[in-house]
Design a protein around this motif. Structure first.
Motif, PDB file in Angstrom:
ATOM      1  N   UNK A 168       0.812  -1.216   0.000  1.00 40.51           N
ATOM      2  CA  UNK A 168       0.000   0.000   0.000  1.00 40.51           C
ATOM      3  C   UNK A 168       0.850   1.272   0.000  1.00 40.51           C
ATOM      4  N   UNK A 169       1.743   1.351  -0.983  1.00 40.32           N
ATOM      5  CA  UNK A 169       2.719   2.433  -1.063  1.00 40.32           C
ATOM      6  C   UNK A 169       2.790   2.919  -2.510  1.00 40.32           C
ATOM      7  N   UNK A 170       2.893   4.234  -2.698  1.00 40.34           N
ATOM      8  CA  UNK A 170       3.107   4.822  -4.020  1.00 40.34           C
ATOM      9  C   UNK A 170       4.479   5.476  -4.013  1.00 40.34           C
ATOM     10  N   UNK A 171       5.335   5.090  -4.963  1.00 39.97           N
ATOM     11  CA  UNK A 171       6.706   5.587  -5.024  1.00 39.97           C
ATOM     12  C   UNK A 171       6.839   6.534  -6.222  1.00 39.97           C
ATOM     13  N   UNK A 172       7.290   7.753  -5.962  1.00 41.84           N
ATOM     14  CA  UNK A 172       7.424   8.759  -7.022  1.00 41.84           C
ATOM     15  C   UNK A 172       8.797   8.634  -7.667  1.00 41.84           C
ATOM     16  N   UNK A 173       8.818   8.345  -8.982  1.00 40.73           N
ATOM     17  CA  UNK A 173      10.077   8.144  -9.717  1.00 40.73           C
ATOM     18  C   UNK A 173       9.999   8.857 -11.074  1.00 40.73           C
ATOM     19  N   UNK A 174      11.148   8.945 -11.753  1.00 36.99           N
ATOM     20  CA  UNK A 174      11.161   9.546 -13.092  1.00 36.99           C
ATOM     21  C   UNK A 174      10.350   8.690 -14.053  1.00 36.99           C
ATOM     22  N   UNK A 175       9.541   9.355 -14.878  1.00 30.31           N
ATOM     23  CA  UNK A 175       8.719   8.635 -15.843  1.00 30.31           C
ATOM     24  C   UNK A 175       9.397   8.605 -17.213  1.00 30.31           C
ATOM     25  N   UNK A 176       9.033   7.594 -17.988  1.00 30.27           N
ATOM     26  CA  UNK A 176       9.489   7.464 -19.367  1.00 30.27           C
ATOM     27  C   UNK A 176       8.570   8.303 -20.261  1.00 30.27           C
ATOM     28  N   UNK A 177       9.080   8.787 -21.403  1.00 31.91           N
ATOM     29  CA  UNK A 177       8.222   9.566 -22.312  1.00 31.91           C
ATOM     30  C   UNK A 177       7.032   8.786 -22.867  1.00 31.91           C
TER      31      UNK A 177
END
Length: 200
Positions: free
Chosen positions: A90-99
């Motif tokens: 139950x965790x959301x991890x903020x990371x760099x997204x791909x185009x």
């Protein structure tokens, strides 16, 4: 994974609706989510419209597993270590997204929330439908939904399918920016997450 026939049919019908550009309601280990094709800008727009959500509030994305997430995002080594520890969960991890993920998903921002639910129905849907939006299935400003019968009528009318798996636990996911050592939203497992960030 083995799902009951009735549940598998519901997942297949929801995946077909997502493939057709529609949004669906699906269960997670926190609350019910609103899922649409996260790679399709028009489908993402639809989710914002259904929720009446401000466009500057980004949507997270649900994936089937960590390898699936890495096809569409670019996590650092530290973020990967965190994901290995806490996902599925139950965790959301903020990371760099791909185009490959559209700009309207994050209001043009470079990072996106990654969600891998600890729920076999949510994982089966992500596996069948590809990356899907991971946002609660309530209209903005209204309480999160733990039972499909609690959905707003406008949400029920707007979606292509609803997977009813009974009541969900209800505690929303904790949202974490691992690289910034920041907890953006406090929710499930927050104390364990704080300990991990302090120790790593």
């Amino acid at each position: 994974m083995t799902l009951a026939d009735e549940t598998r049919t519901a997942v297949d019908e929801a995946a077909a609706a997502i493939a057709a550009g529609e949004a669906v309601v699906y269960p997670t280990e926190t609350v019910y989510g609103l899922g649409a094709d996260a790679t399709d800008a028009a489908a993402v727009d639809r989710v914002f419209e259904i929720k009446d959500r401000p466009r500057d509030k980004p949507l997270s994305v649900a994936f089937a597993d960590r390898d699936h997430a890495r096809q569409y995002t670019n996590p650092t080594d530290r973020e990967l270590a965190f994901m290995t520890e806490f996902l599925p969960g139950p965790v959301t991890v903020v990371v760099d997204r791909d185009p490959t993920l559209p700009d309207n998903l994050t209001d043009g921002r470079p990072k996106v929330g990654v969600r891998i639910a600890d729920n076999e129905v949510a994982l089966a849907l992500s596996q069948a439908a590809g990356p899907i939006t991971a946002t609660s299935a309530n209209r903005s400003g209204e309480p999160s939904v733990r039972l499909p019968t609690d959905l707003s009528e406008s949400v029920t009318d707007a979606v292509g399918a609803i997977i009813d798996a009974g009541r969900t636990p209800g505690t929303e996911s904790t949202v974490v920016d691992v690289e910034a050592n920041e907890i953006i939203r406090r929710g499930a497992l927050v104390e364990e997450i704080e300990d991990w960030l302090a120790d790593h």
